[in-house]
Design a protein around this motif. Sequence first.
Motif, mmCIF file in Angstrom:
data_model
loop_
_atom_site.group_PDB
_atom_site.id
_atom_site.type_symbol
_atom_site.label_atom_id
_atom_site.label_comp_id
_atom_site.label_asym_id
_atom_site.label_seq_id
_atom_site.Cartn_x
_atom_site.Cartn_y
_atom_site.Cartn_z
ATOM 1 N N ALA A 65 -32.800 10.346 -9.032
ATOM 2 C CA ALA A 65 -33.238 11.253 -9.294
ATOM 3 C C ALA A 65 -31.451 12.668 -9.464
ATOM 4 C CB ALA A 65 -33.929 12.069 -9.784
ATOM 5 N N THR A 66 -30.242 12.323 -7.515
ATOM 6 C CA THR A 66 -30.432 13.011 -7.423
ATOM 7 C C THR A 66 -29.303 12.789 -8.263
ATOM 8 O OG1 THR A 66 -31.527 13.678 -5.390
ATOM 9 C CG2 THR A 66 -29.226 14.077 -5.075
ATOM 10 N N GLU A 67 -28.434 11.632 -8.073
ATOM 11 C CA GLU A 67 -27.054 11.184 -8.595
ATOM 12 C C GLU A 67 -27.304 11.843 -9.742
ATOM 13 O OE1 GLU A 67 -27.207 7.171 -8.107
ATOM 14 O OE2 GLU A 67 -27.848 6.959 -5.665
ATOM 15 N N ARG A 68 -28.247 11.573 -11.443
ATOM 16 C CA ARG A 68 -27.994 11.479 -12.308
ATOM 17 C C ARG A 68 -28.174 13.900 -12.582
ATOM 18 N NH1 ARG A 68 -30.944 7.870 -15.724
ATOM 19 N NH2 ARG A 68 -29.886 9.211 -17.663
ATOM 20 N N ASP A 124 -46.116 6.479 -7.918
ATOM 21 C CA ASP A 124 -46.127 5.312 -7.524
ATOM 22 C C ASP A 124 -47.192 5.330 -5.817
ATOM 23 O OD1 ASP A 124 -45.047 2.748 -5.908
ATOM 24 O OD2 ASP A 124 -43.573 2.836 -8.354
ATOM 25 N N LEU A 125 -46.932 3.997 -5.193
ATOM 26 C CA LEU A 125 -47.844 4.130 -4.039
ATOM 27 C C LEU A 125 -46.279 3.863 -2.954
ATOM 28 C CD1 LEU A 125 -50.789 1.602 -5.360
ATOM 29 C CD2 LEU A 125 -50.958 3.442 -3.871
ATOM 30 N N SER A 126 -45.587 3.183 -3.531
ATOM 31 C CA SER A 126 -44.380 2.230 -2.780
ATOM 32 C C SER A 126 -43.796 3.450 -2.215
ATOM 33 C CB SER A 126 -43.465 1.490 -3.433
ATOM 34 O OG SER A 126 -42.621 0.849 -3.465
ATOM 35 N N PRO A 127 -43.320 3.769 -1.037
ATOM 36 C CA PRO A 127 -42.649 5.183 -0.382
ATOM 37 C C PRO A 127 -41.030 4.494 -0.384
ATOM 38 C CG PRO A 127 -44.054 3.738 1.286
ATOM 39 C CD PRO A 127 -44.181 3.312 -0.224
ATOM 40 N N TYR A 128 -40.684 3.111 -0.859
ATOM 41 C CA TYR A 128 -39.459 2.659 -1.129
ATOM 42 C C TYR A 128 -38.671 3.181 -2.923
ATOM 43 C CZ TYR A 128 -35.798 -0.652 -2.398
ATOM 44 O OH TYR A 128 -34.436 -1.188 -2.044
ATOM 45 N N ALA A 129 -40.263 2.397 -3.520
ATOM 46 C CA ALA A 129 -39.940 3.030 -4.813
ATOM 47 C C ALA A 129 -39.844 4.449 -5.180
ATOM 48 C CB ALA A 129 -40.753 2.362 -5.886
ATOM 49 N N LEU A 130 -40.452 5.327 -4.262
ATOM 50 C CA LEU A 130 -40.600 6.300 -4.698
ATOM 51 C C LEU A 130 -38.881 7.226 -3.454
ATOM 52 C CD1 LEU A 130 -43.843 7.778 -3.432
ATOM 53 C CD2 LEU A 130 -42.900 7.631 -6.013
ATOM 54 N N GLU A 131 -38.083 6.907 -3.217
ATOM 55 C CA GLU A 131 -37.502 6.923 -2.768
ATOM 56 C C GLU A 131 -36.206 6.863 -3.315
ATOM 57 O OE1 GLU A 131 -34.489 5.263 1.246
ATOM 58 O OE2 GLU A 131 -36.943 5.510 1.702
ATOM 59 N N ARG A 132 -36.189 5.197 -3.650
ATOM 60 C CA ARG A 132 -35.049 4.763 -4.953
ATOM 61 C C ARG A 132 -34.919 6.299 -6.224
ATOM 62 N NH1 ARG A 132 -32.897 -0.290 -4.834
ATOM 63 N NH2 ARG A 132 -31.855 0.196 -6.713
ATOM 64 N N MET A 190 -36.705 9.148 -16.384
ATOM 65 C CA MET A 190 -35.432 9.397 -15.988
ATOM 66 C C MET A 190 -34.374 9.854 -17.527
ATOM 67 S SD MET A 190 -34.021 9.256 -12.422
ATOM 68 C CE MET A 190 -34.767 7.710 -10.954
ATOM 69 N N GLN A 191 -34.647 9.124 -18.032
ATOM 70 C CA GLN A 191 -34.090 8.817 -19.321
ATOM 71 C C GLN A 191 -34.638 10.123 -20.403
ATOM 72 O OE1 GLN A 191 -30.889 6.802 -19.116
ATOM 73 N NE2 GLN A 191 -31.758 6.617 -21.445
ATOM 74 N N ALA A 192 -36.064 10.130 -20.470
ATOM 75 C CA ALA A 192 -36.420 11.154 -21.063
ATOM 76 C C ALA A 192 -36.294 12.770 -20.427
ATOM 77 C CB ALA A 192 -37.940 10.978 -20.838
ATOM 78 N N LEU A 193 -36.191 12.105 -19.450
ATOM 79 C CA LEU A 193 -35.856 13.834 -18.880
ATOM 80 C C LEU A 193 -33.972 14.029 -19.072
ATOM 81 C CD1 LEU A 193 -37.108 14.596 -14.627
ATOM 82 C CD2 LEU A 193 -37.417 15.842 -17.009
ATOM 83 N N ALA A 194 -33.534 13.298 -18.960
ATOM 84 C CA ALA A 194 -31.773 13.183 -19.650
ATOM 85 C C ALA A 194 -31.269 13.539 -21.139
ATOM 86 C CB ALA A 194 -31.105 12.497 -19.503
ATOM 87 N N HIS A 195 -32.706 13.019 -21.828
ATOM 88 C CA HIS A 195 -32.696 13.663 -23.014
ATOM 89 C C HIS A 195 -33.145 14.665 -23.482
ATOM 90 C CE1 HIS A 195 -30.990 10.021 -25.129
ATOM 91 N NE2 HIS A 195 -31.437 9.795 -24.701
#
Length: 196
Positions: free
Chosen positions: A29-32, A16-24, A1-6
């Motif tokens: 990403a929405t907040e930013r 990622d394999l983790s649905p929790y990590a992807l949800e976070r 997300m830092q790269a996208l911001a720049h």
Amino acid sequence: MQALAHYPDGHADGVDLSPYALERAAEAATERGLADRLTLHERDARSYVPDGDYDLVLCVGSTHAFGGFGGTLDLAGRHVNPDGVLMVGEGFWQVPPTPEALAALGAKPDDHTDLAGLVAAAERAGWTPVYAHVSDSAEWDDYEWSWVGSLTEWALDNPGHPDSAGTLTAAREHRDQWLRGYRNTLGFVTFVLRRI
């Protein structure tokens, strides 16, 4: 997300394999204000096949997803444009590991190399560092305290949850393995790599 911001014209894919990590990640990403430029994929990174190659591929602290440092250079590196950058963060032995460090990590001495060994491995694989950041002990401590602290706080804030006691135990065990085992033995470096 830092790269996208720049890079406001950039687009990114996260795997990622983790649905929790992807949800976070989706929430962050929405907040930013970056959600429209980020696509998230729930799958094994080793079998991820993108639509095209990337100018930048990041794998920091997740080389296990590709079977280690060498696998990351090969499998993640195949998605980098010819003039692109592969950014890889990996652990290394700052000093020869003690029996306590090996026990805490469940590791063998040859599970990691020293910093020079990582550079040599990168170059054997056709990559060379154009920059590297070695995390100092304060950064490593911040990482470990944050990791342990977030689990501990969650357990303390959710005493009635069925996972609370186990989470608190896991946090304490990890904290002790770090403090009594691998602290100041295992280092961490983030390389900016380009093809030779």
